[in-house]
Design a protein around this motif. Structure first.
Motif, short mmCIF file in Angstrom:
data_model
loop_
_atom_site.label_atom_id
_atom_site.label_comp_id
_atom_site.label_asym_id
_atom_site.label_seq_id
_atom_site.Cartn_x
_atom_site.Cartn_y
_atom_site.Cartn_z
N ILE A 47 0.91 -0.94 0.03
CA ILE A 47 -0.01 0.16 -0.23
C ILE A 47 0.85 1.18 0.12
N LEU A 48 2.03 1.50 0.69
CA LEU A 48 2.95 2.34 1.03
C LEU A 48 3.59 2.49 -0.55
N PHE A 49 3.98 1.62 -1.20
CA PHE A 49 4.59 1.53 -2.54
C PHE A 49 3.56 2.19 -3.68
N ALA A 50 2.34 1.78 -3.40
CA ALA A 50 1.31 2.08 -4.26
C ALA A 50 0.77 3.54 -4.27
N LEU A 51 0.97 4.13 -2.92
CA LEU A 51 0.72 5.37 -2.61
C LEU A 51 1.81 6.37 -3.31
N VAL A 52 2.95 6.05 -3.14
CA VAL A 52 4.06 6.74 -3.64
C VAL A 52 3.89 6.77 -5.05
N CYS A 53 3.56 5.64 -5.85
CA CYS A 53 3.48 5.55 -7.19
C CYS A 53 2.22 6.49 -7.73
N LEU A 54 1.23 6.52 -6.81
CA LEU A 54 -0.04 7.30 -7.41
C LEU A 54 0.38 8.61 -7.07
N ILE A 55 1.00 9.27 -5.98
CA ILE A 55 1.42 10.42 -5.93
C ILE A 55 2.40 10.99 -7.00
N ALA A 56 3.51 10.10 -7.34
CA ALA A 56 4.33 10.53 -8.35
C ALA A 56 3.50 10.58 -9.98
N ALA A 57 2.54 9.58 -10.00
CA ALA A 57 1.56 9.65 -11.40
C ALA A 57 1.01 10.95 -11.30
#
Length: 163
Positions: A47-57
């Motif tokens: 989930i933390l990895f996903a949130l970083v990717c979403l914010i970066a996107a």
């Protein structure tokens, strides 16, 4: 041939994490596999990895920002990979050498300090070492470890990408 933009790749990584979480929830709620504490920790890292990717996107950063997001994503992928590797190792330890069980995670959160919870969770028990489901001969923690390796490779690619 041009590669996809960093923004698109971060979005695809986010969607991949959604698929991982959907699979984990399917195994829990449809197949009936209850996650052990180490599995819950791995879910948190996904989930933390996903949130970083979403914010970066969403942000669509320039080179320096992309590297910052990639470093943070790499940190979460490494943490999840270490947790998954610990669980894979526990699966190789004879059951009689592991503690029988832990109190529920809910109880530990209410009754114990954070340091003690972390120590107990990462120490592992027979519950964490039990292989209850496999796909192509690999257990859930082994699949999880492969996913975290993929996440780390993605983060390294984003970190060292020139464009």
């Amino acid at each position: 041939m041009a590669l996809a933009t960093p923004r698109t790749l971060f979005l695809l990584a986010f969607i991949g994490c959604l698929a991982l979480m959907a699979g984990a929830l399917y195994l829990e709620h449809v197949v009936g596999l209850n996650p052990c504490p180490l599995c819950v920790v791995q879910r948190v890292f996904v989930i933390l990895f996903a949130l970083v990717c979403l914010i970066a996107a969403i942000h669509g950063p320039a080179r320096g920002g992309r590297r910052g997001y990639a470093m943070l994503a790499l940190l979460f992928a490494a943490g999840g990979g270490a947790t998954a590797a610990r669980q894979v190792w526990l699966q190789g330890v004879p059951a009689d050498q592991l503690e029988a069980c832990l109190p529920s995670l809910e109880f530990m959160v209410q009754a114990l300090p954070l340091q003690e919870i972390a120590r107990l969770v990462f120490h592992g028990t027979a519950d964490c070492a039990e292989v209850t489901w496999t796909l192509f001969g690999l257990s859930v923690p082994e699949w999880s470890l492969l996913a975290f390796v993929g996440m780390a490779l993605f983060a390294l690619f984003q970190l060292f990408r020139r464009t």
